[in-house]
Design a protein around this motif. Structure first.
Motif, short mmCIF file in Angstrom:
data_model
loop_
_atom_site.label_atom_id
_atom_site.label_comp_id
_atom_site.label_asym_id
_atom_site.label_seq_id
_atom_site.Cartn_x
_atom_site.Cartn_y
_atom_site.Cartn_z
N MET A 1 0.97 -1.24 -0.17
CA MET A 1 0.00 0.22 0.57
C MET A 1 0.77 1.26 0.24
O MET A 1 0.49 2.23 -1.04
CB MET A 1 -0.74 -0.16 1.34
CG MET A 1 -1.74 0.97 1.31
SD MET A 1 -3.19 0.70 -0.03
CE MET A 1 -4.65 1.84 -0.23
N GLU A 2 1.70 0.79 0.89
CA GLU A 2 2.81 2.17 0.57
C GLU A 2 3.61 2.65 -0.79
O GLU A 2 3.52 3.81 -0.95
CB GLU A 2 3.83 2.14 1.73
CG GLU A 2 5.37 2.97 1.56
CD GLU A 2 5.34 3.61 2.28
OE1 GLU A 2 5.77 4.78 2.22
OE2 GLU A 2 3.90 4.57 3.19
N THR A 3 3.60 1.26 -1.36
CA THR A 3 4.34 1.93 -2.68
C THR A 3 2.95 2.30 -3.92
O THR A 3 3.36 3.88 -4.47
CB THR A 3 4.60 0.23 -3.25
OG1 THR A 3 5.67 0.04 -2.98
CG2 THR A 3 4.75 0.91 -5.04
N TYR A 4 2.01 1.82 -3.50
CA TYR A 4 0.58 2.65 -4.54
C TYR A 4 0.52 4.36 -3.90
O TYR A 4 0.49 4.62 -4.67
CB TYR A 4 -0.57 1.55 -4.41
CG TYR A 4 -1.65 2.40 -5.21
CD1 TYR A 4 -1.67 2.37 -5.97
CD2 TYR A 4 -2.40 3.09 -3.80
CE1 TYR A 4 -2.56 2.78 -6.70
CE2 TYR A 4 -4.17 3.68 -4.58
CZ TYR A 4 -4.05 3.62 -6.03
OH TYR A 4 -5.36 4.25 -7.09
N SER A 5 0.71 4.47 -3.03
CA SER A 5 0.64 6.02 -2.59
C SER A 5 1.73 6.34 -2.59
O SER A 5 1.49 7.68 -3.42
CB SER A 5 0.64 6.18 -0.84
OG SER A 5 0.62 7.31 -0.29
N THR A 6 2.70 6.10 -2.94
CA THR A 6 4.03 6.95 -3.10
C THR A 6 4.21 7.31 -5.00
O THR A 6 3.95 8.27 -5.56
CB THR A 6 5.83 6.55 -2.88
OG1 THR A 6 4.95 6.30 -1.48
CG2 THR A 6 6.35 7.07 -3.30
N TRP A 9 1.58 10.24 -5.69
CA TRP A 9 1.44 11.56 -5.29
C TRP A 9 2.73 11.68 -6.43
O TRP A 9 2.30 12.93 -6.65
CB TRP A 9 2.87 11.51 -3.79
CG TRP A 9 1.56 11.51 -2.56
CD1 TRP A 9 1.05 10.39 -2.08
CD2 TRP A 9 0.89 12.84 -2.17
NE1 TRP A 9 0.06 11.38 -1.02
CE2 TRP A 9 -0.53 12.43 -1.11
CE3 TRP A 9 0.77 14.06 -2.87
CZ2 TRP A 9 -1.15 13.28 -1.32
CZ3 TRP A 9 -0.43 14.73 -2.33
CH2 TRP A 9 -1.40 14.02 -1.38
#
Length: 107
Positions: A1-6, A9
């Protein structure tokens, strides 16, 4: 999920960085009359940018000046001639790609 958010952005940031430099002159200059000399001067910017992008690849290879053994310069010569003669971007691109392939095959 962190990669998707980054990733989201980064894409939004790239969209803002691409859109803002185009929007500001449009908003600022939309109701003003641009002098003819400025309009003529602005017409040279694309040619200048293209020349600045092409010069290193056409005349330099591995950080040093290379004219006779640079395949890109050799491919640019027939491409320029065909582009000047036909004024057709599609044919010019095809000749450029074919020239690079042929030169890499033979050299």
């Amino acid at each position: 999920m962190e990669t998707y958010s980054t990733l989201v952005w980064v894409i939004l940031g790239m969209a803002v960085v691409t859109y803002v430099p185009r929007m500001i002159p449009m908003v600022y200059l939309s109701d003003r009359e641009i002098p003819s000399w400025l309009n003529e001067w602005l017409g040279y910017i694309p040619v200048t940018v293209l020349a600045a992008l092409l010069f290193p690849i056409l005349f330099m290879e591995n950080g040093s000046l290379s004219i006779l053994q640079n395949p890109y310069l050799l491919a640019a010569l027939p491409t320029f001639i065909v582009g000047f003669w036909t004024k057709n971007i599609f044919i010019t691109v095809l000749v450029g790609m074919a020239s690079v392939v042929a030169i890499r095959f033979f050299i």
